[in-house]
Design a protein around this motif. Sequence first.
Motif, short mmCIF file in Angstrom:
data_model
loop_
_atom_site.label_atom_id
_atom_site.label_comp_id
_atom_site.label_asym_id
_atom_site.label_seq_id
_atom_site.Cartn_x
_atom_site.Cartn_y
_atom_site.Cartn_z
N ILE A 112 55.37 -30.72 57.67
CA ILE A 112 56.31 -30.93 56.58
C ILE A 112 55.70 -31.95 55.63
O ILE A 112 55.05 -32.91 56.06
CB ILE A 112 57.70 -31.38 57.07
CG1 ILE A 112 58.69 -31.46 55.90
CG2 ILE A 112 57.64 -32.67 57.85
CD1 ILE A 112 60.13 -31.59 56.31
N MET A 113 55.91 -31.74 54.33
CA MET A 113 55.30 -32.58 53.31
C MET A 113 56.30 -32.83 52.19
O MET A 113 57.01 -31.92 51.77
CB MET A 113 54.06 -31.89 52.76
CG MET A 113 53.28 -32.67 51.73
SD MET A 113 53.69 -32.32 50.00
CE MET A 113 53.52 -30.59 49.86
N HIS A 114 56.37 -34.09 51.75
CA HIS A 114 57.16 -34.47 50.58
C HIS A 114 56.19 -34.98 49.53
O HIS A 114 55.39 -35.88 49.79
CB HIS A 114 58.17 -35.56 50.94
CG HIS A 114 58.88 -36.10 49.73
ND1 HIS A 114 58.38 -37.15 48.99
CD2 HIS A 114 60.03 -35.73 49.14
CE1 HIS A 114 59.21 -37.41 47.99
NE2 HIS A 114 60.21 -36.55 48.06
N ASN A 115 56.26 -34.42 48.33
CA ASN A 115 55.33 -34.78 47.28
C ASN A 115 56.11 -35.27 46.06
O ASN A 115 56.48 -34.50 45.20
CB ASN A 115 54.45 -33.58 46.90
CG ASN A 115 53.32 -33.96 45.98
OD1 ASN A 115 53.01 -35.13 45.81
ND2 ASN A 115 52.70 -32.97 45.39
N GLY A 116 56.36 -36.58 46.02
CA GLY A 116 57.02 -37.18 44.87
C GLY A 116 56.00 -37.88 43.98
O GLY A 116 54.83 -38.02 44.34
N ARG A 117 56.43 -38.33 42.84
CA ARG A 117 55.49 -38.97 41.92
C ARG A 117 54.93 -40.26 42.52
O ARG A 117 53.74 -40.53 42.41
CB ARG A 117 56.19 -39.28 40.59
CG ARG A 117 55.25 -39.87 39.56
CD ARG A 117 55.89 -39.96 38.18
NE ARG A 117 54.92 -40.32 37.19
CZ ARG A 117 54.62 -41.57 36.86
NH1 ARG A 117 55.22 -42.58 37.46
NH2 ARG A 117 53.71 -41.81 35.94
N LYS A 118 55.77 -41.06 43.18
CA LYS A 118 55.31 -42.32 43.76
C LYS A 118 55.10 -42.23 45.27
O LYS A 118 54.21 -42.87 45.81
CB LYS A 118 56.30 -43.44 43.46
CG LYS A 118 56.31 -43.85 42.01
CD LYS A 118 57.18 -45.07 41.81
CE LYS A 118 57.11 -45.51 40.35
NZ LYS A 118 57.87 -46.75 40.16
N VAL A 119 55.93 -41.48 45.94
CA VAL A 119 55.86 -41.42 47.40
C VAL A 119 55.44 -40.02 47.85
O VAL A 119 56.03 -39.02 47.45
CB VAL A 119 57.23 -41.77 48.03
CG1 VAL A 119 57.18 -41.61 49.54
CG2 VAL A 119 57.65 -43.18 47.65
N TYR A 120 54.40 -40.00 48.67
CA TYR A 120 53.92 -38.77 49.29
C TYR A 120 53.85 -39.03 50.79
O TYR A 120 53.32 -40.05 51.23
CB TYR A 120 52.52 -38.41 48.77
CG TYR A 120 51.88 -37.26 49.50
CD1 TYR A 120 52.03 -35.96 49.04
CD2 TYR A 120 51.13 -37.46 50.65
CE1 TYR A 120 51.44 -34.90 49.70
CE2 TYR A 120 50.55 -36.41 51.33
CZ TYR A 120 50.71 -35.13 50.85
OH TYR A 120 50.14 -34.07 51.50
N TRP A 121 54.42 -38.15 51.59
CA TRP A 121 54.26 -38.26 53.03
C TRP A 121 54.17 -36.87 53.64
O TRP A 121 54.63 -35.90 53.07
CB TRP A 121 55.38 -39.07 53.68
CG TRP A 121 56.77 -38.54 53.47
CD1 TRP A 121 57.67 -38.93 52.53
CD2 TRP A 121 57.42 -37.50 54.21
NE1 TRP A 121 58.84 -38.21 52.64
CE2 TRP A 121 58.71 -37.32 53.68
CE3 TRP A 121 57.05 -36.69 55.28
CZ2 TRP A 121 59.61 -36.39 54.16
CZ3 TRP A 121 57.94 -35.75 55.78
CH2 TRP A 121 59.21 -35.61 55.21
N GLU A 122 53.52 -36.82 54.78
CA GLU A 122 53.48 -35.57 55.52
C GLU A 122 53.40 -35.85 57.01
O GLU A 122 52.97 -36.92 57.44
CB GLU A 122 52.35 -34.65 55.07
CG GLU A 122 50.96 -35.10 55.42
CD GLU A 122 49.94 -34.10 54.90
OE1 GLU A 122 49.66 -33.11 55.62
OE2 GLU A 122 49.42 -34.31 53.80
N TRP A 123 53.86 -34.88 57.76
CA TRP A 123 53.85 -34.95 59.21
C TRP A 123 53.29 -33.62 59.72
O TRP A 123 53.66 -32.55 59.24
CB TRP A 123 55.27 -35.14 59.76
CG TRP A 123 55.35 -34.85 61.22
CD1 TRP A 123 55.71 -33.67 61.81
CD2 TRP A 123 55.03 -35.75 62.28
NE1 TRP A 123 55.64 -33.78 63.17
CE2 TRP A 123 55.23 -35.05 63.49
CE3 TRP A 123 54.60 -37.07 62.33
CZ2 TRP A 123 55.01 -35.64 64.73
CZ3 TRP A 123 54.39 -37.65 63.56
CH2 TRP A 123 54.59 -36.95 64.74
#
Length: 188
Positions: A112-123
Amino acid sequence: IPIYGGVRLSGKLNNKWRIGAMDMQTKSDEVFRIKSQNYGVAAIQRQIGEASNISGVFVDRQAADTSQDYNRLAGIDYNFATKANFIRGKVFLHHTFSPSGGNQQFAHASWIMHNGRKVYWEWNHEFVGKDYKAEVGYVPRQNYWRLEPHFNYSIYPKSNYINKIQILSSINTYSDSKYHVTDFARQI
């Protein structure tokens, strides 16, 4: 490998459903001691929402001269995404079947991945059992767990010289089925 022939069918059934199937028969080769084989694959996919889908897959290899020389895989995959792709991911569960058997003939994973302008995270997590044998395909190794969390924070200063500053942390760990670490990489 010499091939007798094969057939393929693929396409959209409607706006939500797609299918694909292929079957191929190979010849035996005495020089290389290769038995005649039948290879088959079938997949069905259903679109969910605007950017997600769920699919089932079946892969088969069967020796032509015996019923005891085969390898099969059945699995289900779910690919999901938000409309603007800020969140994307995939989960799957696959199981193989072969005469050698075993109680760990499966593999599963989630990403799973979240791609925001300031915050990016993935698992990411992966598990491949010691008895998982996908002979028609590629399995880099067996009998492992993989965990791979990643976090990235971006700062955009008002500067003519610096466009972006990133703070990140990433870990990539492989371990055996008893959770003994075999490979480890870290980035900070």
